[in-house]
Motif scaffolding. Structure first.
Motif, short mmCIF file in Angstrom:
data_model
loop_
_atom_site.label_atom_id
_atom_site.label_comp_id
_atom_site.label_asym_id
_atom_site.label_seq_id
_atom_site.Cartn_x
_atom_site.Cartn_y
_atom_site.Cartn_z
N ASP A 34 -77.64 -53.54 36.77
CA ASP A 34 -78.88 -53.57 35.99
C ASP A 34 -78.62 -52.84 34.66
OD1 ASP A 34 -78.54 -51.14 37.11
OD2 ASP A 34 -80.65 -50.76 37.51
N ARG A 35 -79.47 -53.02 33.73
CA ARG A 35 -79.38 -52.40 32.40
C ARG A 35 -78.24 -52.95 31.53
NH1 ARG A 35 -80.27 -46.05 32.76
NH2 ARG A 35 -79.37 -46.11 34.82
N LEU A 36 -77.47 -53.89 32.08
CA LEU A 36 -76.35 -54.42 31.27
C LEU A 36 -76.85 -55.35 30.17
CD1 LEU A 36 -73.58 -55.06 33.93
CD2 LEU A 36 -73.89 -53.11 32.41
N ASP A 37 -77.94 -56.10 30.47
CA ASP A 37 -78.45 -57.02 29.44
C ASP A 37 -78.88 -56.23 28.20
OD1 ASP A 37 -77.96 -59.31 30.87
OD2 ASP A 37 -79.91 -59.31 31.86
N ALA A 38 -79.59 -55.14 28.43
CA ALA A 38 -80.03 -54.32 27.28
C ALA A 38 -78.81 -53.71 26.58
CB ALA A 38 -80.96 -53.21 27.77
N ALA A 39 -77.83 -53.27 27.38
CA ALA A 39 -76.65 -52.62 26.79
C ALA A 39 -75.84 -53.59 25.93
CB ALA A 39 -75.77 -52.04 27.89
N LEU A 40 -75.89 -54.87 26.27
CA LEU A 40 -75.04 -55.84 25.56
C LEU A 40 -75.80 -56.60 24.46
CD1 LEU A 40 -72.90 -57.31 28.46
CD2 LEU A 40 -72.19 -55.77 26.67
N GLN A 41 -77.06 -56.23 24.29
CA GLN A 41 -77.86 -56.94 23.27
C GLN A 41 -77.19 -56.82 21.89
OE1 GLN A 41 -81.84 -55.53 22.96
NE2 GLN A 41 -82.65 -57.59 22.75
N ALA A 42 -76.99 -57.93 21.23
CA ALA A 42 -76.43 -58.00 19.87
C ALA A 42 -74.96 -57.57 19.80
CB ALA A 42 -77.26 -57.16 18.89
N VAL A 43 -74.31 -57.47 20.95
CA VAL A 43 -72.89 -57.08 20.94
C VAL A 43 -72.02 -58.33 20.74
CG1 VAL A 43 -71.01 -56.25 22.43
CG2 VAL A 43 -73.19 -55.00 22.32
N GLU A 44 -71.05 -58.21 19.83
CA GLU A 44 -70.16 -59.35 19.56
C GLU A 44 -68.86 -59.25 20.35
OE1 GLU A 44 -69.53 -60.66 15.44
OE2 GLU A 44 -71.09 -59.21 14.92
N VAL A 45 -68.33 -58.01 20.43
CA VAL A 45 -67.02 -57.82 21.08
C VAL A 45 -67.16 -56.71 22.12
CG1 VAL A 45 -64.59 -57.17 20.72
CG2 VAL A 45 -65.82 -58.47 18.95
N VAL A 46 -66.66 -56.96 23.31
CA VAL A 46 -66.67 -55.94 24.37
C VAL A 46 -65.23 -55.54 24.66
CG1 VAL A 46 -67.11 -55.51 26.83
CG2 VAL A 46 -68.78 -56.78 25.47
N VAL A 72 -71.64 -62.87 24.03
CA VAL A 72 -70.51 -62.10 23.48
C VAL A 72 -69.41 -63.08 23.08
CG1 VAL A 72 -68.66 -60.50 24.15
CG2 VAL A 72 -71.04 -59.99 24.76
N ARG A 73 -68.76 -62.83 21.93
CA ARG A 73 -67.76 -63.83 21.49
C ARG A 73 -66.32 -63.44 21.81
NH1 ARG A 73 -65.10 -62.20 17.18
NH2 ARG A 73 -66.08 -60.81 15.68
N HIS A 74 -66.10 -62.21 22.27
CA HIS A 74 -64.73 -61.80 22.64
C HIS A 74 -64.80 -60.63 23.62
CE1 HIS A 74 -60.44 -60.50 21.07
NE2 HIS A 74 -60.43 -60.88 22.34
N LEU A 75 -64.17 -60.81 24.77
CA LEU A 75 -64.09 -59.75 25.78
C LEU A 75 -62.64 -59.34 25.93
CD1 LEU A 75 -65.24 -58.10 28.22
CD2 LEU A 75 -65.02 -60.15 29.58
N VAL A 76 -62.36 -58.06 25.62
CA VAL A 76 -61.00 -57.52 25.76
C VAL A 76 -60.98 -56.65 27.01
CG1 VAL A 76 -59.21 -56.10 24.69
CG2 VAL A 76 -60.71 -57.50 23.26
N HIS A 77 -60.03 -56.92 27.88
CA HIS A 77 -60.00 -56.23 29.17
C HIS A 77 -58.64 -55.57 29.37
CE1 HIS A 77 -60.51 -55.49 33.42
NE2 HIS A 77 -59.50 -56.27 33.72
N ILE A 78 -58.67 -54.30 29.82
CA ILE A 78 -57.40 -53.64 30.14
C ILE A 78 -57.14 -53.75 31.63
CG2 ILE A 78 -58.43 -51.31 30.37
CD1 ILE A 78 -55.72 -50.29 29.18
#
Ligand SMILES: NC(=O)c1ccc[n+]([C@@H]2O[C@H](COP(=O)([O-])OP(=O)(O)OC[C@H]3O[C@@H](n4cnc5c(N)ncnc54)[C@H](OP(=O)(O)O)[C@@H]3O)[C@@H](O)[C@H]2O)c1
Length: 232
Positions: A34-46, A72-78
């Motif tokens: 939960d709360r992820l939608d609000a956290a990702l609002q207007a985010v372009e790159v994660v 989101v247009r780009h997700l970078v994952h380690i």
């Protein structure tokens, strides 16, 4: 580094604290989702770095779904080097996390990194607490500096989605014994050591160097000796 490139930065973790550094901190638990939608609002790159001993597959699936909803247009994952080679519970969960990213409709980049110097330090510190240090024979690492990892992640995040990119490892390969001895020397400590054999498939995989990336990797700049000189 990201701020210097002109980006606004929002950091998500379970404990948000305003550090007065121009970064927006938000609290959310990836495992709850939960709360992820609000956290990702207007985010372009994660840049997805969050993780723990358990549940990275579940947390990453939750993050990926929210990133899809947010556009989101780009997700970078380690991820971790040899994540698909070693039969360890933690690695299975990290592999599940990678799969969640790969199956996502969000364009992605995954980089697998070797163990950080900080992790190697915690490991040898724990070993050195024992009166006789157990030294698993044939176990080697390519520890990498967290600053080299951070720089690479920023470079990837500012670039285009690139899929699975070359692993990121440190400049040298060390046996666990060498890591421990260098640490003891830096601390001016002495310990007796006792060779041990890691049993089973995990031991076999480590002895065969299955955890190492010896060709084709991106190589960090700072060595274990550099790190010890700064931290000890
Ligand atoms: N350390 C290594 O040697 C190494 C090597 C290769 C790859 N990696 C990968 O690099 C990443 C970072 O590793 P690290 O060692 O730097 O980890 P770390 O120091 O333990 O940091 C993990 C971060 O994730 C956050 N976090 C953990 N669980 C969370 C959750 N459920 N929801 C939201 N945030 C959560 C934590 O913040 P809060 O506690 O505030 O939530 C913390 O900031 C991980 O994906 C790890 O697998 C690490």
């Amino acid at each position: 580094m990201v701020q210097n490139a002109g980006w606004k930065v929002r950091v998500l973790s379970r404990r948000a604290q305003d550090r007065g550094d121009g970064v927006e901190y938000v609290a959310a638990d990836l495992l709850q989702g939960d709360r992820l939608d609000a956290a990702l609002q207007a985010v372009e790159v994660v840049i997805h770095l969050a993780g723990g001993p358990k549940g990275d597959d579940v947390g990453t699936r939750n993050l990926v779904r929210a990133a899809e909803r947010a556009g989101v247009r780009h997700l970078v994952h380690i991820s971790v080097t040899a994540v698909d080679q070693l039969p360890l519970t933690y690695f299975r969960s990290k592999l599940g996390a990678e799969q969640a990213v790969r199956e996502s409709s969000v364009p992605w980049t995954v980089v697998r990194a070797a163990q950080f110097h900080d992790f190697a330090l915690k490991t040898v510190q724990a070993m050195a607490k024992l009166p006789v240090m157990p030294l698993p024979g044939g176990v080697r690492f390519q520890p990498v500096d967290a600053r080299d990892v951070a720089e690479r992640l920023v470079e990837l995040a500012l670039g285009e989605p690139a899929g699975l990119v070359p692993d990121l490892v440190g400049p040298k390969v060390y046996s666990l014994g060498e890591l421990a001895r260098n640490y003891l020397r830096a601390k001016g400590k002495h310990r007796l050591s006792m060779p041990i054999r890691v049993p089973g498939k995990v031991g076999k995989a480590y002895r065969a160097g299955g955890n190492l990336t010896l060709t084709g990797a991106t190589i960090g700049t700072r060595t274990w000796e550099d790190f010890l000189a700064e931290h000890i």
